[in-house]
Every structure is written in structure tokens, then in C-alpha cells.
Design an enzyme around this catalytic site. Sequence first.
Site, PDB file in Angstrom:
ATOM      1  N   THR A  86       0.880  -1.183   0.000  1.00  0.00           N
ATOM      2  CA  THR A  86       0.000   0.000   0.000  1.00  0.00           C
ATOM      3  C   THR A  86       0.913   1.228   0.000  1.00  0.00           C
ATOM      4  O   THR A  86       1.094   1.863   1.029  1.00  0.00           O
ATOM      5  CB  THR A  86      -0.905   0.015   1.258  1.00  0.00           C
TER       6      THR A  86
ATOM      7  N   GLU B 274      11.146  -5.561  10.740  1.00  0.00           N
ATOM      8  CA  GLU B 274      12.010  -6.195   9.746  1.00  0.00           C
ATOM      9  C   GLU B 274      13.240  -6.747  10.428  1.00  0.00           C
ATOM     10  O   GLU B 274      13.795  -6.115  11.329  1.00  0.00           O
ATOM     11  CB  GLU B 274      12.402  -5.187   8.665  1.00  0.00           C
TER      12      GLU B 274
ATOM     13  N   LEU C 134      14.171   4.941  22.420  1.00  0.00           N
ATOM     14  CA  LEU C 134      14.749   6.204  22.887  1.00  0.00           C
ATOM     15  C   LEU C 134      16.196   6.318  22.420  1.00  0.00           C
ATOM     16  O   LEU C 134      17.018   6.932  23.088  1.00  0.00           O
ATOM     17  CB  LEU C 134      14.653   6.297  24.414  1.00  0.00           C
TER      18      LEU C 134
ATOM     19  N   CYS D 119       7.747   1.369   6.868  1.00  0.00           N
ATOM     20  CA  CYS D 119       6.510   1.598   7.638  1.00  0.00           C
ATOM     21  C   CYS D 119       6.386   2.998   8.215  1.00  0.00           C
ATOM     22  O   CYS D 119       5.437   3.719   7.908  1.00  0.00           O
ATOM     23  CB  CYS D 119       6.412   0.579   8.767  1.00  0.00           C
TER      24      CYS D 119
ATOM     25  N   LYS E 129       5.825   6.174   5.894  1.00  0.00           N
ATOM     26  CA  LYS E 129       4.571   6.034   5.135  1.00  0.00           C
ATOM     27  C   LYS E 129       3.362   6.095   6.074  1.00  0.00           C
ATOM     28  O   LYS E 129       2.378   6.781   5.793  1.00  0.00           O
ATOM     29  CB  LYS E 129       4.627   4.687   4.405  1.00  0.00           C
TER      30      LYS E 129
HETATM   31  C1  UDX Z   1       8.314  -0.911  12.462  1.00  0.00           C
HETATM   32  C2  UDX Z   1       7.528  -1.320  13.719  1.00  0.00           C
HETATM   33  O1  UDX Z   1       8.433  -1.501  14.807  1.00  0.00           O
HETATM   34  C3  UDX Z   1       6.730  -2.576  13.466  1.00  0.00           C
HETATM   35  O2  UDX Z   1       5.953  -2.893  14.611  1.00  0.00           O
HETATM   36  C4  UDX Z   1       5.833  -2.308  12.280  1.00  0.00           C
HETATM   37  O3  UDX Z   1       5.010  -3.389  11.972  1.00  0.00           O
HETATM   38  C5  UDX Z   1       6.661  -1.927  11.070  1.00  0.00           C
HETATM   39  O4  UDX Z   1       7.431  -0.774  11.375  1.00  0.00           O
HETATM   40  P1  UDX Z   1      10.586  -1.615  11.278  1.00  0.00           P
HETATM   41  O5  UDX Z   1      10.228  -0.673  10.178  1.00  0.00           O
HETATM   42  O6  UDX Z   1      11.117  -2.953  10.923  1.00  0.00           O
HETATM   43  O7  UDX Z   1       9.302  -1.892  12.218  1.00  0.00           O
HETATM   44  O8  UDX Z   1      11.666  -0.878  12.136  1.00  0.00           O
HETATM   45  P2  UDX Z   1      11.907  -0.461  13.653  1.00  0.00           P
HETATM   46  O9  UDX Z   1      12.841  -1.409  14.275  1.00  0.00           O
HETATM   47  O10 UDX Z   1      10.638  -0.211  14.361  1.00  0.00           O
HETATM   48  O11 UDX Z   1      12.670   0.934  13.428  1.00  0.00           O
HETATM   49  C6  UDX Z   1      12.064   1.969  12.653  1.00  0.00           C
HETATM   50  C7  UDX Z   1      13.020   3.109  12.434  1.00  0.00           C
HETATM   51  O12 UDX Z   1      13.212   3.842  13.640  1.00  0.00           O
HETATM   52  C8  UDX Z   1      14.424   2.691  11.988  1.00  0.00           C
HETATM   53  O13 UDX Z   1      14.889   3.596  11.018  1.00  0.00           O
HETATM   54  C9  UDX Z   1      15.255   2.775  13.248  1.00  0.00           C
HETATM   55  O14 UDX Z   1      16.602   3.006  12.984  1.00  0.00           O
HETATM   56  C10 UDX Z   1      14.608   3.953  13.945  1.00  0.00           C
HETATM   57  N1  UDX Z   1      14.761   3.915  15.412  1.00  0.00           N
HETATM   58  C11 UDX Z   1      14.158   2.951  16.147  1.00  0.00           C
HETATM   59  C12 UDX Z   1      15.513   4.905  16.028  1.00  0.00           C
HETATM   60  O15 UDX Z   1      16.066   5.796  15.384  1.00  0.00           O
HETATM   61  N2  UDX Z   1      15.611   4.887  17.395  1.00  0.00           N
HETATM   62  C13 UDX Z   1      15.029   3.925  18.171  1.00  0.00           C
HETATM   63  O16 UDX Z   1      15.183   3.985  19.407  1.00  0.00           O
HETATM   64  C14 UDX Z   1      14.282   2.918  17.523  1.00  0.00           C
END
Ligand code: UDX
Length: 431
Positions: free
Chosen positions: A86, A155, A250, A260, A263
Site C-alpha cells: 500500500t 524487519e 529512545l 513503515c 509512510k
Molecule cells: C516498524 C515497527 O516496529 C513494526 O511494529 C511495524 O510493523 C513496522 O514498522 P521496522 O520498520 O522494521 O518496524 O523498524 P523499527 O525497528 O521499528 O525501526 C524503525 C526506524 O526507527 C528505523 O529507522 C530505526 O533506525 C529507527 N529507530 C528505532 C531509532 O532511530 N531509534 C530507536 O530507538 C528505535
Amino acid sequence: MKVAVIGAGYVGLTTSACFAHLGHDVVCADLDVERVARLNKGEVPILEDGLPELVAEGLASRRLRFVLGATNAVLDAGVVFLCVQTPESADGSADLSFVEDVAREIAGVLQPGTVVVTKSTVPVGSTRFVQRVLSESGARAEDVTVASNPEFLREGQAVHDFLHPDRIVIGCDDPGAAVRVSDLYRKVQSPVLVTDPASAEMIKYASNAFLATKVSFINAIANLCEAVDADVREVALGMGYDPRIGFQFLQPGPGYGGSCFPKDVAALLHTANQADSDFELLAGVIQVNRAQRERIVEKITNGAGGSLSEAVVAVWGLTFKAGTDDLRESSALAITRRLLEQGAAVRGYDPAAGERAAREVPGLDIAADPYEAAAGADVVAVLTEWDQFRWLDFDRVRDSLRNPAIVDARNLLDPAAMRRYGFRYDGVGRR
Ligand code: UDX
């Protein structure tokens, strides 16, 4: 139970392999001929911990098959999961055309009693939209029920998250259909929340937007820490002990990315705007995220001596986070593009996606390892938190740099140790 999964992307593939592992008969459909052929040979096209093993197990037990086209998958399925993409439209809304196409395609061949489940992240109201498309296309409303069962998979840890979920959310107005969907998860230990479709859809968006807000919040705090000489690591630790806040999400960095968060946050803001419901907070989250990328570019510029033209920048890490080969909406890649635009020569290294990044970003050179990337550079920028970057021979890195400066956009390294090695070290929000 016979399950059809439409879409063999990372959600569809994980869902298929995990349901087969839980003992169901699964047929997974995709439109990509080569992808289907490779999957039937057990070749998994994405980097996902434990997935190749589960696909191999499913193929060997014959509980998992891959077919071309949705119609072939749904013929005798009791539950059909829609896991197609999507994408974000130009106005920020989620583009539902793939979901609509599949609903139209399968409407005429569904068995009476089938439950069609949206698992892709779809805007609030989509479950009812799918029900309408199905009825318009020949499915009898009394025969086919539609439900929402959002995924919360990270992921890189998608298999683990699927088999050990924090919660299972099922949005459905028909209790019988909700039970059929929840039965699929019988072997999984988890609270199950059955709710109306719109609330289920909102749970997914609200969860992702909240996590993105946490990331933007700590990035803003990190920047403030720099201004007042505080250390964001200490601050996050001190905040996290409060169970109402918690330690997760954090970590300051170069801004959130991936398939995700960007978007979904944009889509939720679009939904709020459409509904005339003020949500300035989300606009702020997006703004902080954008500014954070620029802030890292500034740090790299300073590390290179104040100008990027003529500078050589070594970039370690290009994926949107460690443990994945996904480059979608990667802050590392966005920062790399900005560096190139401002005249720097950029040599990148990534353990999972270097070659693909080079194809996506014209002008980006890819090195075979972090040392080769650093050789002769003016500054090293750590943009993705791959663990291997912690354990390098930093004497060798320092000696090969033209100018020993490190910008650690992930706070992966120990500032005191780096200074002892002789680097000028700049992290995010650190004293
Ligand atoms: C996310 C959600 O966690 C998941 O539940 C949903 O279904 C899909 O989107 P994902 O995209 O795999 O999962 O990544 P995630 O581990 O959540 O991190 C997202 C982004 O935030 C990354 O770019 C990561 O580097 C950043 N991040 C995450 C931070 O900068 N700081 C943090 O403390 C945590």
C-alpha cells in the site's frame, strides 16, 4: 485450516511461512513469475532471520506452496490474507489500488464462508472498502466476511515477532469470523483483542505513529542536550526506568526510516486532515525527522573541515537500520544523497545492501569493507548501527584517514575510546 496469502513481500512471506509452521495448509500468491519460481525452490529473496528455514520446512512438509496470481491461491481457502503493498501516494495517503485489484480478482471465486483479512497497513475504513469492492464484484455479502488483522512485525525479526506477538488484534463485526481468524493463532501465546474494524486499523497506525513520535522526541532531546552540555544516553536511561516511558525507542540517530514509519505517519496525518481533525503533533514528528537528517549532514560537513565540496566522506551503513537489507526510506541513503549534492565524494560500505545502494544512488562508490571505505577519507560517518562497526581495528582506520574525524550518527561507539584513538568524535546528543 486452508489459508491463502496474497503477496509474497516481507509481510506475506513471513505470514505464509509462519502459518505453515503452525500447522496450516498455506498457498501464497504473487504476481512476479521469477519470485514464485524461486520461492518454490526455497530461495528466499529477502534478508529475514529464520525465514529461509521456515520456508524450507513448509515446502518439505507440503504445507506451503507458492503460486502465480491470487485466483489460484484462494480457490479452497477458508481464510484469505491480503498482504499486498500500500505505497504512499503523492498526497501522503496510502494507495489502495493493489488491495482493490486483488479484491476484484478474487470476488467471484471465493468459497461461501470465507473470511478475507487485510494484513497490509490500510487506512481506517479500508476493511469496509474491501467488503464493498467484493460485493460489487460478485461476492455475496452473506457468504464473505472481511476482517482486519494488522501486523506488528519488525524487519529482521519478523519471524520472531509473528510467533511471539505482544498482541493479536482482530477487527471484525462478525464474532464467528473473528473466532476463525483467532483460531489460526491457537498455538501462539498472546492476548487476542477483538474489536471493530476501524479501531483495529487505527491501532496499527497509532502504534507506529507513537513509536515514530518517541524517536523524534528523543532526537529533539538529543539536540537540546548538545546545546546545554547534557548527555542524551544518561537522559534516556533515566527516563526509561519510569515504566510509563520504558527504555525502548529512545535511541537518537539520523531519523527513522524504513517501509513503515514514514509512510504510516504521513498516511495518518492525511487521514486526520481529511477528517478535519487537528494533528499538528504528527506534522512536528515528520519535521523533526527531516531536520535530523540535515543535522547529521551538518555534523559531517563540520567533521570534513567546514565544506563538503572536494571532501571525501566514508559512509558506514546504508540500510534504514541494522539487520535488514532494506533501503526503503533509509535515512543513511537520504544523507548520502545530500552529501553528493553538496559536492562530496562518497564511498559507502554496507554488509547487506551495498551493491543495490550504488544502483539507487548515482555517484555513490561502494567499498568492499569499512577499511577500504575509510582509506583517504576526510571523515567517517556511521549511519547504520551494524554491530561489526564496533569491533574494527581503529588504529588502522585512523591511520588510513586523511583527517581522523568520526561522526557517529547512531551513538554506536564509545566517545572516550574514540578520542583516545586520536579521532575527533561527534555523536548525537553526547557531551
Ligand atoms: C516498524 C515497527 O516496529 C513494526 O511494529 C511495524 O510493523 C513496522 O514498522 P521496522 O520498520 O522494521 O518496524 O523498524 P523499527 O525497528 O521499528 O525501526 C524503525 C526506524 O526507527 C528505523 O529507522 C530505526 O533506525 C529507527 N529507530 C528505532 C531509532 O532511530 N531509534 C530507536 O530507538 C528505535
